[in-house]
Design a protein around this motif. Structure first.
Motif, PDB file in Angstrom:
ATOM      1  N   VAL A 179     -10.167  -8.279   9.846  1.00  0.00           N
ATOM      2  CA  VAL A 179     -10.554  -6.886  10.098  1.00  0.00           C
ATOM      3  C   VAL A 179      -9.335  -5.978  10.078  1.00  0.00           C
ATOM      4  N   GLN A 180      -8.236  -6.455  10.668  1.00  0.00           N
ATOM      5  CA  GLN A 180      -7.001  -5.667  10.688  1.00  0.00           C
ATOM      6  C   GLN A 180      -6.466  -5.456   9.272  1.00  0.00           C
TER       7      GLN A 180
ATOM      8  N   LYS B 129       0.817  -1.206   0.000  1.00  0.00           N
ATOM      9  CA  LYS B 129       0.000   0.000   0.000  1.00  0.00           C
ATOM     10  C   LYS B 129       0.858   1.265   0.000  1.00  0.00           C
TER      11      LYS B 129
ATOM     12  N   GLU C 164     -10.489 -11.349  13.530  1.00  0.00           N
ATOM     13  CA  GLU C 164      -9.738 -10.182  13.978  1.00  0.00           C
ATOM     14  C   GLU C 164      -8.637  -9.823  12.975  1.00  0.00           C
ATOM     15  N   THR C 165      -7.953 -10.858  12.468  1.00  0.00           N
ATOM     16  CA  THR C 165      -6.884 -10.624  11.500  1.00  0.00           C
ATOM     17  C   THR C 165      -7.440 -10.054  10.198  1.00  0.00           C
TER      18      THR C 165
ATOM     19  N   VAL D 100      -8.221  -5.365   6.488  1.00  0.00           N
ATOM     20  CA  VAL D 100      -9.074  -4.393   5.804  1.00  0.00           C
ATOM     21  C   VAL D 100      -8.733  -2.975   6.261  1.00  0.00           C
ATOM     22  N   LYS D 101      -8.447  -2.817   7.551  1.00  0.00           N
ATOM     23  CA  LYS D 101      -8.065  -1.499   8.065  1.00  0.00           C
ATOM     24  C   LYS D 101      -6.758  -1.011   7.455  1.00  0.00           C
ATOM     25  N   LEU D 102      -5.878  -1.955   7.102  1.00  0.00           N
ATOM     26  CA  LEU D 102      -4.591  -1.595   6.491  1.00  0.00           C
ATOM     27  C   LEU D 102      -4.716  -1.344   4.986  1.00  0.00           C
ATOM     28  N   GLY D 103      -5.915  -1.551   4.455  1.00  0.00           N
ATOM     29  CA  GLY D 103      -6.125  -1.235   3.043  1.00  0.00           C
ATOM     30  C   GLY D 103      -6.490  -2.400   2.157  1.00  0.00           C
TER      31      GLY D 103
END
Length: 454
Positions: A92-93, A71, A89-90, A95-98
């Motif tokens: 979701v993390q 990214k 959880e992983t 997706v948060k990182l892009g």
């Protein structure tokens, strides 16, 4: 026409790599494989990918860290994370990182293709939003070629023949003859009609940012480049890219355009990575490009690339039989827009407009009709309307009978013009006071210049 993507698969599992490659290449995508995040990042330094499938858990590597690096290098690249043991959880993390999405292994062929379809729709929507944002001030209408002349009928036949092909087309003719309309018509009749039609006005773009407009740029490539941006080539993917007045581009840009045409790839400003450019090129010019080549102002090799099929659009003065049709077309359009019922023109007005030489061609005719409609007070436009239209036709002799009010209007207009807008002098010459003059100007809807003296 669906997009075929450059896809990078980063996974140490050879079975997954082979399965992805077989499925995706069968559907027309170009697949590159990497066995580690380090190898994938090295490929990303040299090539641009539309989509990356990234394994979350590879020996000795953190997939989330690789995602972050991807990214950082390519913010616009879509990344789908894949993993056999990934937790919610992983995911979701990630997706948060892009990351665009997460797929759990094992996944089926249909699941993979469904996800690719979602990625394609998302990317297409993003580019369409940018395209619509940049073209929102442009009038986008179906390309209807209005004609009654043999010359334009022949051109319509040529367009019908060349449109379904992939060949480049060069449209030649004077300004205002309808080259842009012909280009859009070619696009609408082509196999790329579902794709975008992106126009580049080569005459209005500043030379210093022309390259960025065409090819895009990456963040930090020059002062003010605060984010990575698509260029016209990427916006026109799977569609048509139209270069209007192409003779205006510099020799330096011509060289880069030639490379893009020959290799069907481009690179953003400030970036060496290669991006596929699947576009159909149509160009237009009001200049003689062969003379420009002879004078060293236009590259000969680029001219040959663009001039595979040449269509010359004649000026309006050489096809006067089209003028009545065009007049009625524009009367209907602008009358509808202004909420006026304009039935047509008087014989004398039609004769005057048909005999005029129209140096600005169809564009000048369109602008003239728009102004006539705006100031029209009756259903039939007469030579009286032409006389006070404040156009090049204003000096034409009035042949239609004048009523008393029209004579008064024309006389006031001439006196105001004679006094250069000085209402005090105009009123004195007319033998009325200034208040009466103002009332008559308002009554007769005589245009006022904001710089006139009171």
């Amino acid at each position: 026409m669906e997009a075929n993507y450059n896809i990078l698969v980063i996974d140490n599992d050879s079975f997954i790599q082979d399965a992805c490659r077989q499925t995706l290449t069968k559907h027309g995508h170009n697949v590159v494989q990497a066995k580690s995040g380090h190898e994938g990042l090295a490929l990303l330094n040299n090539w641009s990918f539309d989509l990356i499938l990234l394994e979350m858990n590879m020996p000795g590597e953190d997939g989330l860290l690789v995602l972050a690096k991807i990214k950082d290098l390519e913010p616009e690249t879509i990344v789908v994370m894949i993993s056999e043991n990934g937790s919610i959880e992983t995911a979701v993390q990630a997706v948060k990182l892009g990351a665009f999405d997460f797929m759990a292994k094992p996944f089926t062929r249909d699941e993979l293709l469904k996800r690719i379809g979602q990625v394609q729709r998302n990317r297409r929507l993003n580019i369409e939003k940018l395209y619509l944002k940049q073209s929102r001030n442009q009038k986008i209408e179906s390309a209807q070629i209005i004609s009654n002349s043999p010359a334009i009928e022949k051109i319509k036949e040529m367009i019908a023949m060349v449109a379904p092909t992939e060949t480049t087309v060069l449209l030649q003719g004077e300004s205002g003859t309808g080259k842009g309309l012909a280009a859009r018509r070619i696009h609408e009749m082509s196999q790329r009609k579902a794709g975008p039609f992106v126009s580049v006005d080569c005459g209005s773009l500043v030379s210093s940012i022309f390259e960025s407009e065409l090819f895009g740029h990456i963040k930090g490539s020059f002062t003010g480049a605060d984010k990575t941006q698509y260029g016209k080539f990427e916006m026109a993917q799977k569609g048509t890219l139209f270069f209007d007045e192409i003779s205006n581009i510099s020799l330096e840009i011509q060289a880069k355009l030639l490379k893009a045409v020959e290799e069907k790839t481009i690179s953003k400003v400030g970036d060496h990575k290669v991006v596929n450019a699947d576009v159909r090129l149509i160009s237009a010019t009001n200049q003689d490009l062969q003379k420009a080549v002879a004078r060293g102002l236009f590259r000969k090799d680029l001219f040959f690339r663009l001039n595979v099929v040449s269509i010359h659009i004649p000026p309006l003065r050489e096809r006067k039989e089209d003028i009545p049709l065009l007049l009625q077309h524009f009367l209907n359009r602008f009358g509808s827009r202004e909420g006026k019922v304009i039935e047509g023109l008087s014989p004398n007005a039609m004769k005057a407009l048909t005999e005029y030489h129209w140096p600005g061609n169809v564009r000048e005719l369109e602008n003239t009709v728009e102004r006539l409609v705006v100031f029209a007070r009756d259903k039939i436009i007469t030579t009286q309307d032409l006389a006070y239209s404040n156009t090049v036709l204003s000096s034409l002799p009035v042949k239609d009978p004048l009523c008393l009010e029209e004579m008064e209007r024309l006389h006031i207009m001439k006196v105001v013009e004679l006094t250069e807008g000085n209402k005090t002098r105009a009123a004195r010459l007319l033998g009325i006071d200034r208040k009466t003059l103002r009332m008559k100007i308002k009554k007769h809807q005589i245009p006022e210049n904001s710089n006139q003296n009171c």
